[in-house]
Motif scaffolding. Structure first.
Motif, PDB file in Angstrom:
ATOM      1  N   GLY A 159      14.887  11.857   2.441  1.00  0.00           N
ATOM      2  CA  GLY A 159      14.915  10.507   1.890  1.00  0.00           C
ATOM      3  C   GLY A 159      15.177   9.416   2.905  1.00  0.00           C
ATOM      4  N   ALA A 160      15.380   9.800   4.168  1.00  0.00           N
ATOM      5  CA  ALA A 160      15.623   8.814   5.225  1.00  0.00           C
ATOM      6  C   ALA A 160      14.416   8.765   6.168  1.00  0.00           C
ATOM      7  N   PRO A 161      14.231   7.604   6.778  1.00  0.00           N
ATOM      8  CA  PRO A 161      14.941   6.337   6.619  1.00  0.00           C
ATOM      9  C   PRO A 161      14.644   5.683   5.267  1.00  0.00           C
ATOM     10  N   ALA A 162      15.669   5.117   4.677  1.00  0.00           N
ATOM     11  CA  ALA A 162      15.526   4.528   3.349  1.00  0.00           C
ATOM     12  C   ALA A 162      14.553   3.351   3.374  1.00  0.00           C
ATOM     13  N   PRO A 163      13.870   3.106   2.260  1.00  0.00           N
ATOM     14  CA  PRO A 163      12.918   1.993   2.192  1.00  0.00           C
ATOM     15  C   PRO A 163      13.616   0.648   2.415  1.00  0.00           C
ATOM     16  N   GLN A 164      12.900  -0.272   3.033  1.00  0.00           N
ATOM     17  CA  GLN A 164      13.340  -1.657   3.182  1.00  0.00           C
ATOM     18  C   GLN A 164      12.157  -2.527   2.754  1.00  0.00           C
ATOM     19  N   LYS A 165      12.089  -2.766   1.479  1.00  0.00           N
ATOM     20  CA  LYS A 165      10.907  -3.405   0.915  1.00  0.00           C
ATOM     21  C   LYS A 165      10.682  -4.789   1.511  1.00  0.00           C
ATOM     22  N   LEU A 166       9.459  -5.023   1.939  1.00  0.00           N
ATOM     23  CA  LEU A 166       9.082  -6.316   2.496  1.00  0.00           C
ATOM     24  C   LEU A 166       9.152  -7.402   1.432  1.00  0.00           C
ATOM     25  N   LYS A 167       9.481  -8.611   1.836  1.00  0.00           N
ATOM     26  CA  LYS A 167       9.598  -9.707   0.880  1.00  0.00           C
ATOM     27  C   LYS A 167       8.255 -10.039   0.234  1.00  0.00           C
ATOM     28  N   LYS A 168       7.195  -9.867   1.017  1.00  0.00           N
ATOM     29  CA  LYS A 168       5.863 -10.153   0.514  1.00  0.00           C
ATOM     30  C   LYS A 168       4.999  -8.907   0.633  1.00  0.00           C
ATOM     31  N   LYS A 169       4.324  -8.542  -0.427  1.00  0.00           N
ATOM     32  CA  LYS A 169       3.488  -7.357  -0.446  1.00  0.00           C
ATOM     33  C   LYS A 169       2.340  -7.475   0.556  1.00  0.00           C
ATOM     34  N   ARG A 170       2.110  -6.392   1.284  1.00  0.00           N
ATOM     35  CA  ARG A 170       0.994  -6.346   2.220  1.00  0.00           C
ATOM     36  C   ARG A 170      -0.012  -5.288   1.794  1.00  0.00           C
ATOM     37  N   LYS A 171      -1.269  -5.596   1.963  1.00  0.00           N
ATOM     38  CA  LYS A 171      -2.324  -4.616   1.726  1.00  0.00           C
ATOM     39  C   LYS A 171      -2.846  -4.158   3.081  1.00  0.00           C
ATOM     40  N   LEU A 172      -2.791  -2.854   3.328  1.00  0.00           N
ATOM     41  CA  LEU A 172      -3.217  -2.296   4.602  1.00  0.00           C
ATOM     42  C   LEU A 172      -4.365  -1.319   4.397  1.00  0.00           C
TER      43      LEU A 172
ATOM     44  N   ALA B  96      -5.006   0.394  10.731  1.00  0.00           N
ATOM     45  CA  ALA B  96      -4.532   1.604  11.396  1.00  0.00           C
ATOM     46  C   ALA B  96      -5.591   2.683  11.299  1.00  0.00           C
ATOM     47  N   GLN B  97      -5.438   3.683  12.145  1.00  0.00           N
ATOM     48  CA  GLN B  97      -6.383   4.791  12.145  1.00  0.00           C
ATOM     49  C   GLN B  97      -5.635   6.094  12.352  1.00  0.00           C
ATOM     50  N   TRP B  98      -5.923   7.051  11.491  1.00  0.00           N
ATOM     51  CA  TRP B  98      -5.346   8.389  11.613  1.00  0.00           C
ATOM     52  C   TRP B  98      -6.310   9.179  12.485  1.00  0.00           C
ATOM     53  N   ALA B  99      -6.008   9.261  13.773  1.00  0.00           N
ATOM     54  CA  ALA B  99      -6.952   9.844  14.710  1.00  0.00           C
ATOM     55  C   ALA B  99      -6.196  10.400  15.912  1.00  0.00           C
ATOM     56  N   ALA B 100      -6.662  10.077  17.122  1.00  0.00           N
ATOM     57  CA  ALA B 100      -6.053  10.583  18.342  1.00  0.00           C
ATOM     58  C   ALA B 100      -6.510   9.728  19.511  1.00  0.00           C
TER      59      ALA B 100
ATOM     60  N   GLY C  28      -2.317  13.951  18.404  1.00  0.00           N
ATOM     61  CA  GLY C  28      -2.938  12.898  17.610  1.00  0.00           C
ATOM     62  C   GLY C  28      -1.913  12.230  16.723  1.00  0.00           C
ATOM     63  N   GLY C  29      -2.396  11.431  15.765  1.00  0.00           N
ATOM     64  CA  GLY C  29      -1.488  10.748  14.848  1.00  0.00           C
ATOM     65  C   GLY C  29      -2.013   9.389  14.451  1.00  0.00           C
ATOM     66  N   LEU C  30      -1.180   8.377  14.582  1.00  0.00           N
ATOM     67  CA  LEU C  30      -1.518   7.029  14.134  1.00  0.00           C
ATOM     68  C   LEU C  30      -1.828   6.102  15.303  1.00  0.00           C
ATOM     69  N   LEU C  31      -2.953   5.398  15.183  1.00  0.00           N
ATOM     70  CA  LEU C  31      -3.311   4.336  16.100  1.00  0.00           C
ATOM     71  C   LEU C  31      -3.176   3.011  15.352  1.00  0.00           C
ATOM     72  N   PHE C  32      -2.534   2.043  15.977  1.00  0.00           N
ATOM     73  CA  PHE C  32      -2.448   0.698  15.418  1.00  0.00           C
ATOM     74  C   PHE C  32      -3.314  -0.236  16.248  1.00  0.00           C
ATOM     75  N   GLY C  33      -3.858  -1.253  15.575  1.00  0.00           N
ATOM     76  CA  GLY C  33      -4.598  -2.302  16.241  1.00  0.00           C
ATOM     77  C   GLY C  33      -3.786  -3.581  16.281  1.00  0.00           C
ATOM     78  N   PRO C  34      -4.409  -4.706  16.588  1.00  0.00           N
ATOM     79  CA  PRO C  34      -3.663  -5.966  16.761  1.00  0.00           C
ATOM     80  C   PRO C  34      -2.930  -6.437  15.514  1.00  0.00           C
ATOM     81  N   ASN C  35      -3.408  -6.070  14.326  1.00  0.00           N
ATOM     82  CA  ASN C  35      -2.754  -6.546  13.101  1.00  0.00           C
ATOM     83  C   ASN C  35      -1.304  -6.094  13.019  1.00  0.00           C
ATOM     84  N   LEU C  36      -1.065  -4.794  13.252  1.00  0.00           N
ATOM     85  CA  LEU C  36       0.285  -4.246  13.098  1.00  0.00           C
ATOM     86  C   LEU C  36       1.084  -4.259  14.390  1.00  0.00           C
ATOM     87  N   LEU C  37       0.410  -4.409  15.518  1.00  0.00           N
ATOM     88  CA  LEU C  37       1.119  -4.494  16.791  1.00  0.00           C
ATOM     89  C   LEU C  37       1.580  -5.910  17.089  1.00  0.00           C
TER      90      LEU C  37
END
Length: 388
Positions: A78-91, A143-147, A278-287
């Protein structure tokens, strides 16, 4: 909160590395973010990191620890516990498949509402890596689930803000997913000359699998530049090995079970133990634009591992049934191979070793990309409360 999963399957064939690199570079004129736009870092600015309950004991391991038997980082359930964002984001997250076991944490995080707990509405799209990379660089997906494949390195070399921000898994020591060869008369499995052999694989020379493949070949008198690659469909790799169409093949879970124990074949090696590729790649939006959402995404991902995939998850029959249904694969097939060692941390030097294999295979372009331009551990460090 309801999460909508939209799956779109494209049938475009994989592009050659050179064409993909050209496509990535061509997007520069379309306004893609480049490294220079962020003072050379291409990552989130320094952020305040606070200790995270449930992750303080084992939520981080030294990236320099390359021991094959190292224990992966783990927080409490159950950790790390959620920290809900103030504004909903669609990713929007792209993945090459939604049915492979290594994608299970992403799928389970959606299914169990872990992203929703963070205020994220996650849209998963099935897109081949060559199609997704330009979209990630332009910020059209998040984001991209890749390598960090050769095409990713070549794109970063061209100045794009794409980083490897979290890992996925390493194989169980009992797994024999990897390079298999058909033995010739009188050959011993201890030494199989590989120079001049034909190797069947779904994966080209530009994949991260080039790294472990190179290690296995060199142990047996060969190298990536000394074997002939034959790209085959997933259903054809084993058939070609069995009927003599190829001399060797890279067999994935659970296909290798078909030849395991047969004295006509030998297992030469698989993915390095304890080293995710492999794993998660982030682009400029999340970086750059919204690192809060990036940390929230990783927090949900890490929590999913700690809650559902912390150990040998296949010991739980009920969970295996649930997982098989989620991944749309046969339960018996899922049970036939060991549990993956899910691991969100990135080991030190992995991208250097990958690039050495790409260069050996002749698919690397330009100078080698230093690790700090490819890897960003800061967002998952923040998610577990680790202060560098």
């Amino acid at each position: 909160m309801r999460i909508h999963i939209r799956i779109r399957i494209r049938t475009r064939k994989t592009w050659p590395i050179a064409l993909l690199a050209a496509a990535l570079l061509a997007t520069a004129s379309a306004g893609c973010a480049k490294e220079d736009d962020t003072g050379g870092s291409g990552s989130a600015k320094p952020r305040t990191i606070e200790p995270v309950e449930g992750c303080t004991a084992h939520g981080w391991t030294d990236p320099e620890d390359l021991a094959p038997d190292r224990a992966p980082a783990r927080c409490e359930k159950g950790a790390p516990a959620p920290q809900k964002l103030k504004k909903k984001r669609k990713l929007t997250v792209a993945t090459g498949t939604v049915s492979a076991e290594y994608v299970a944490p992403l799928q389970m995080a959606v299914e169990k509402g872990e992203f929703a707990k963070e205020g994220l509405d996650v849209d998963v799209k099935v897109l081949p890596t060559p199609d997704a990379l330009p979209l990630l660089a332009k910020g059209e997906i998040d984001a991209q689930w890749a390598a960090p494949e050769a095409a990713v390195m070549n794109g970063i070399n061209g100045g794009f803000t794409i980083k490897w921000v979290a890992a996925n898994y390493s194989s169980d020591p009992k797994s024999r997913s990897g390079l298999w060869v058909r033995l010739k008369d009188g050959q011993s499995a201890d030494h199989v000359p590989m120079a001049g052999r034909t190797l069947g694989t779904m994966i080209g020379k530009g994949s991260v699998i080039a790294y472990p493949m190179s290690k296995a070949l060199k142990k047996h008198g060969g190298g990536l530049d000394e074997v002939s690659f034959r790209r085959l469909g997933s259903a054809d790799v084993l058939t070609a090995l069995e009927n003599g169409g190829v001399d060797s093949a890279w067999l994935l879970d659970p296909v290798w079970r078909k030849v395991d124990g047969d004295k006509k074949y030998a297992f030469l090696g698989g993915q390095p133990q304890g080293e995710p590729l492999g794993g998660l790649l982030f682009g400029p939006n999340l970086l750059q634009k919204d690192p809060d959402a990036g940390v929230a995404f990783l927090r949900a991902y890490i929590r999913t591992i700690n809650t559902y995939f912390a150990g040998d998850y296949k010991k739980d029959p009920g969970f295996v049934t649930e997982l098989a249904k989620l991944l749309k694969i046969e339960e018996q097939v899922l049970r036939s191979t060991p549990s993956l060692r899910m691991d969100w941390e990135i080991r030190s030097g992995t991208t250097d070793r990958l690039q050495a294999a790409y260069r050996e295979a002749g698919v690397a372009e330009g100078e080698a990309v230093p690790e700090e331009k490819v890897v960003d551990r800061r967002l998952y460090a923040e998610a577990v409360g680790h202060r560098p």
